[in-house]
Design a protein around this motif. Sequence first.
Motif, short mmCIF file in Angstrom:
data_model
loop_
_atom_site.label_atom_id
_atom_site.label_comp_id
_atom_site.label_asym_id
_atom_site.label_seq_id
_atom_site.Cartn_x
_atom_site.Cartn_y
_atom_site.Cartn_z
N ARG A 27 -2.68 43.84 60.50
CA ARG A 27 -3.10 42.40 60.78
C ARG A 27 -1.98 41.39 60.74
O ARG A 27 -2.02 40.47 61.62
N ALA A 28 -0.97 41.49 59.92
CA ALA A 28 0.25 40.76 59.94
C ALA A 28 0.66 40.60 61.42
O ALA A 28 1.23 39.38 61.91
N GLU A 29 0.93 41.91 62.01
CA GLU A 29 1.44 41.55 63.32
C GLU A 29 0.51 41.23 64.28
O GLU A 29 0.92 40.30 65.23
N ASP A 30 -0.96 41.12 64.36
CA ASP A 30 -1.78 40.86 65.27
C ASP A 30 -1.77 39.39 64.90
O ASP A 30 -2.20 38.39 65.85
N LEU A 31 -1.77 38.90 63.95
CA LEU A 31 -1.72 37.40 63.68
C LEU A 31 -0.39 36.70 64.19
O LEU A 31 -0.30 35.35 64.19
N GLY A 32 0.64 37.29 64.36
CA GLY A 32 1.79 36.64 64.85
C GLY A 32 3.01 36.40 63.86
O GLY A 32 3.80 35.59 64.15
N PHE A 33 2.87 36.87 62.65
CA PHE A 33 3.88 36.60 61.83
C PHE A 33 5.32 37.19 62.23
O PHE A 33 5.37 38.06 62.85
N HIS A 34 6.34 36.25 62.00
CA HIS A 34 7.60 36.77 62.16
C HIS A 34 7.98 37.82 61.42
O HIS A 34 8.45 38.97 62.17
N ALA A 35 7.52 37.98 60.09
CA ALA A 35 8.07 39.05 59.35
C ALA A 35 7.11 39.44 58.22
O ALA A 35 6.31 38.47 58.05
N ALA A 36 6.92 40.52 57.78
CA ALA A 36 6.25 40.85 56.68
C ALA A 36 6.98 41.61 55.60
O ALA A 36 7.65 42.58 55.96
N TYR A 37 7.12 41.07 54.43
CA TYR A 37 7.65 41.68 53.45
C TYR A 37 7.09 42.01 52.26
O TYR A 37 5.63 42.18 52.27
N SER A 38 7.56 42.93 51.42
CA SER A 38 6.90 43.70 50.36
C SER A 38 7.89 43.38 49.04
O SER A 38 9.02 43.53 49.09
N TYR A 39 7.12 43.14 47.85
CA TYR A 39 8.22 43.13 46.66
C TYR A 39 8.77 44.62 46.32
O TYR A 39 8.01 45.35 46.65
N GLY A 54 5.31 51.76 45.81
CA GLY A 54 6.71 51.46 46.09
C GLY A 54 6.89 50.94 47.52
O GLY A 54 6.15 51.22 48.52
N ALA A 55 8.06 50.08 47.20
CA ALA A 55 8.44 49.34 48.75
C ALA A 55 8.78 50.20 49.79
O ALA A 55 8.24 49.97 51.06
N ILE A 56 9.76 50.90 49.53
CA ILE A 56 10.44 51.41 50.52
C ILE A 56 9.41 52.60 51.38
O ILE A 56 9.32 52.65 52.57
N PRO A 57 8.51 53.44 50.57
CA PRO A 57 7.71 54.28 51.24
C PRO A 57 6.58 53.49 51.86
O PRO A 57 6.19 53.76 53.25
N THR A 58 6.26 52.19 51.36
CA THR A 58 5.13 51.55 52.23
C THR A 58 5.77 50.85 53.29
O THR A 58 4.95 50.65 54.36
N LEU A 59 6.96 50.46 53.34
CA LEU A 59 7.62 49.88 54.71
C LEU A 59 7.98 50.63 55.63
O LEU A 59 7.67 50.61 56.76
N THR A 60 8.04 52.16 55.12
CA THR A 60 8.34 52.89 56.23
C THR A 60 6.98 53.28 56.85
O THR A 60 6.81 53.57 58.50
N ALA A 61 5.99 53.35 56.11
CA ALA A 61 4.63 53.59 56.78
C ALA A 61 4.17 52.53 57.74
O ALA A 61 3.80 52.61 58.78
N ALA A 62 4.49 51.29 57.32
CA ALA A 62 4.18 50.20 57.94
C ALA A 62 4.81 50.07 59.20
O ALA A 62 4.50 49.72 60.47
N ALA A 63 6.35 50.50 59.29
CA ALA A 63 6.85 50.73 60.57
C ALA A 63 6.38 51.40 61.67
O ALA A 63 6.53 51.32 62.68
N THR A 64 5.70 52.49 61.21
CA THR A 64 4.86 53.28 62.19
C THR A 64 3.63 53.05 62.67
O THR A 64 3.14 53.51 63.71
N VAL A 65 3.23 51.75 61.88
CA VAL A 65 1.83 51.36 62.73
C VAL A 65 2.06 50.02 63.38
O VAL A 65 1.18 49.26 63.51
N THR A 66 3.20 49.52 63.29
CA THR A 66 3.54 48.03 64.11
C THR A 66 4.72 48.16 64.88
O THR A 66 5.40 49.32 65.06
N GLU A 67 4.90 47.38 65.84
CA GLU A 67 5.94 47.59 66.94
C GLU A 67 6.84 46.10 66.93
O GLU A 67 8.03 46.31 67.39
N ARG A 68 6.32 45.04 66.71
CA ARG A 68 7.23 43.70 67.08
C ARG A 68 7.65 43.21 65.58
O ARG A 68 8.50 42.70 65.44
N LEU A 69 6.70 43.33 64.36
CA LEU A 69 6.69 42.83 63.28
C LEU A 69 8.19 43.27 62.62
O LEU A 69 8.41 44.42 62.38
N ARG A 70 8.85 42.23 62.03
CA ARG A 70 9.99 42.59 61.31
C ARG A 70 9.61 43.00 59.91
O ARG A 70 8.25 42.45 59.44
#
Length: 302
Positions: A27-39, A54-70
Amino acid sequence: MSTPLRLSTVILPVRRWHEGGRRSWERAEDLGFHAAYSYDHLSWRSFRDTTWFGAIPTLTAAATVTERLRLGTLVTSPNFRHPVTLAKELITLDDISGGRLTLGIGAGGSGFDATALGREAWTPRERADRFAEFVPLLDRLLTEDAVTHRGTHYSADEARNIPGCVQRPRLPFAVAATGPRGMRLAAEYGQAWVTTGDPRLSEAGTPRQSRDAIRDQIERLGKACADLGRDPDTLDKVLLTGFTPDKNDPLRSVDAFVDFAGRHAELGITEIVVHEPVPGTVFAADESVYERIATEALPRLG
């Protein structure tokens, strides 16, 4: 020429991946946010006894389902991280994301992370000392193929990080800092600087006092840049919302957010980060307003 304001979000790691977690990042990517972060915490404040991943595994998973979002941490700290192992994880995540990773990094605090490894929490001076060694070593680990370092707090022995980051010379650092030593680290090593405002004003201050404090912080950051011969305009200035006296008031309506964002952009803030709503918590907010802010606010700010 002024830097266009960017709008980003924080997605707390409080939902199972297949029960809403994945959809938050999509959704964050669909909404056009520049970046999405996690604590990047082991647990955090009022969420201590609830779901927290955990942040690093979560961000790794997020990387595989997004294309543009930082993607990024906001923020990582030395509280339970070591530069050698962290560098390897960051290089891997930068590769998986195709060079979309930003490392938000700070000195840490005295919360649950500080004692979870079974030691006494560091004093503010100890945190600052460690941070001052952590950041330069991490910079080397992310830019050099092999690093040996013998420091007061951290060591590395022929630590290999091949092939390095996708982003060159390394992935960007967003350094959270308010004190002089942290400001200097931001000026020397950061591609961005992060503030939550003045914590002393969070509960008892006014929005105007908070803006004045942020203006002062930006001026001191500029001085730190000048001391190093750096143009402060080359450093992005990121405001993580939710901790100023306004708390979540900017998320009550699009108009409220536009007013809040405009006033902070005038101070020199170049990126504003809002929390994805989490019902029943300090980050509760109207989902529809959050989505409208993402899609409608920036055009109104010009």
